[in-house]
Design a protein around this motif. Structure first.
Motif, PDB file in Angstrom:
ATOM      1  N   SER A 149       0.779  -1.250  -0.132  1.00  0.00           N
ATOM      2  CA  SER A 149      -0.019  -0.054   0.019  1.00  0.00           C
ATOM      3  C   SER A 149       0.765   1.238  -0.002  1.00  0.00           C
ATOM      4  N   LYS A 216       8.273  -2.405   7.972  1.00  0.00           N
ATOM      5  CA  LYS A 216       8.701  -1.067   7.351  1.00  0.00           C
ATOM      6  C   LYS A 216      10.218  -1.064   6.891  1.00  0.00           C
ATOM      7  N   GLU A 219      10.250  -2.505   3.586  1.00  0.00           N
ATOM      8  CA  GLU A 219       9.619  -1.689   2.779  1.00  0.00           C
ATOM      9  C   GLU A 219      10.538  -0.542   2.274  1.00  0.00           C
TER      10      GLU A 219
HETATM   11 MG    MG Z   1       2.775  -2.174   3.248  1.00  0.00          MG
END
Ligand code: MG
Ligand code: NAD
Length: 400
Positions: A149, A216, A219
């Protein structure tokens, strides 16, 4: 014209959401390949409903049950890793790469050479292969679309023609179930508590990664490769409501963000529709009801995985593979109740210090290597790190 779609990991959280969206708004589509790990019932049910050109179950131990379930169906079915890769490499228009962990690497790498649009959820393959994966997709005429996302948000608002005017990317993080806790408070948290994500409903591995902030960290690495940005231009901000999905900050003072409800179907639908937008009964964002959006800096003392991911990115792709492999094995050990929550980061840090990286240890090797060698190297490092961490587990047990 009928659009052909393959789903790698169709029985998982992302896979199931993808099929649901296709049901609701997919238009004229046909399923080329469905690939699942070991959920016989669900994969068989999906195969009977969508009648793909091929359906593959990865786990050989479940094959007899799967074959019996689909006997007489007239469907083309297969089993095992080679069959998974062959199915992932079939010509198609769009591939949803949604197998979890390093198990997704070989099939995603195979899909990258099909020329199809690659909707990439399996962040672990990008973290390990870096630009080589993106280059492989593009060299075959395809394109990578980020499903994650945060990256999907950045993809939506990043103006590639203004790249030199970008000052930084800001990834938002929910903070997971343990947001606000101190390191001392994290020592005793249980698997059940870690699996209770406040906003997102996801597979077990990524849910634990969200609790440690390893997600994270992965990411951060993912964003660096996807958007060709150095790590020092990517910041992380904790935003517990998960409504602002990430931002691009331009040097003229404007920051552009994408907002939406915390529902993975929104970024998935963007990937399914791109470059158009899919019209479906999407959940709507009610800002008035939300009333408050809050933001704070991450606590890297309580959640060291973010710092370790940054170090791995700085050291280069070999080290990002070490980070990923050590994390994956530690998450499994935590889920199996063999190690505690805080030990995940401890072991990852030790693995990063001890791993031997003969071939791709430096940034100079962030090459445009499109051969299969990159994937082979990654898998070699992955295997080495797994055995290193297993040895660490064993010697820790001997010392208690
Ligand atoms: Mg994510
Ligand atoms: P999940 O555990 O729900 O599903 C994983 C899928 O992979 C299942 O279909 C499983 O059968 C399959 N699989 C597992 N091992 C396999 C193997 N050896 N061979 C073939 N298939 C195998 O996971 P998920 O939450 O859907 O996540 C999938 C990927 O998407 C992960 O890389 C995750 O980081 C990423 N992602 C997920 C979310 C989310 O909301 N779930 C959000 C962002 C990114």
């Amino acid at each position: 014209m009928t659009r052909r779609i393959s789903i790698l990991g169709s029985t998982g959280s992302i896979g199931v959401s993808t099929l649901r969206l296709l049901d609701e708004a997919g238009g004229d589509f046909a399923i080329e390949a469905l690939i699942g790990g070991r959920n016989v019932d669900l994969l068989a049910e999906q195969a009977l409903k969508y009648r793909p050109a091929v359906t593959v179950l990865a786990d050989p131990s479940q094959w007899p049950a799967f074959r019996d379930r689909l006997a007489g169906s007239g469907l083309d079915i297969a089993c095992g890793e080679d069959a998974v890769c062959a199915a992932a490499g079939r010509k198609t228009d769009l591939v949803m790469a949604a197998i979890v962990g390093i198990a997704g690497l070989k099939p995603t790498w195979a899909a990258a050479a099909t020329g199809a649009t690659l909707a990439l959820a399996n962040k672990e393959s990008l973290v390990c292969c870096g630009r080589a994966l993106i280059d492989r997709v593009e060299a075959h005429g395809g394109r990578v679309l980020p499903v994650d996302s945060e990256h999907n948000a950045i993809f939506q608002v990043l103006d590639a023609t203004q790249k030199d005017k970008i000052s930084r990317l800001i990834l938002t993080a929910s903070g997971g179930p343990f947001f606000g806790r101190t390191r001392a408070e994290l020592a005793q948290v249980t698997v059940e508590q870690a699996l209770k994500h406040p906003n997102w409903s996801m597979g077990a591995k990524i849910t634990i990664d969200s609790a440690t902030l390893a997600n994270k960290g992965l990411e951060l690495i993912e964003a660096a490769y996807l958007f060709d940005m150095p790590g020092d231009k990517i910041d992380v901000v904790i935003h517990p409501q998960s409504v602002v999905h990430s931002l691009v900050e331009y040097r003229d003072g404007s920051s552009l963000a994408q907002l939406g409800p915390p529902d993975m179907r929104v970024p998935i639908s963007y990937c399914l529709g791109w470059p158009d937008r899919v019209v479906w009964q999407a959940p709507r964002l009610d800002l008035v009801k939300l009333a408050n959006l809050s933001f704070s800096a991450p606590d890297e003392n309580a959640f060291p995985m973010l710092r370790l991911a940054r170090q791995a990115l700085e050291a280069g792709e070999g080290m990002t593979t070490v980070f990923n492999a050590a994390n994956e094995i530690c998450v499994q050990a935590f889920l199996d109740r063999r190690i505690g929550f805080l030990q995940i980061a401890d072991y990852v840090e030790t693995a990063m210090m001890r791993a031997q990286l003969p071939t791709i240890s430096s940034k100079d090797h962030i090459s445009r290597d499109m051969s299969g060698d990159r994937m082979t190297l990654v898998l070699e490092i992955d295997v080495q790190v797994r055995s290193l961490v297993q040895d660490l587990f064993v010697s820790a047990r001997q010392h208690v």
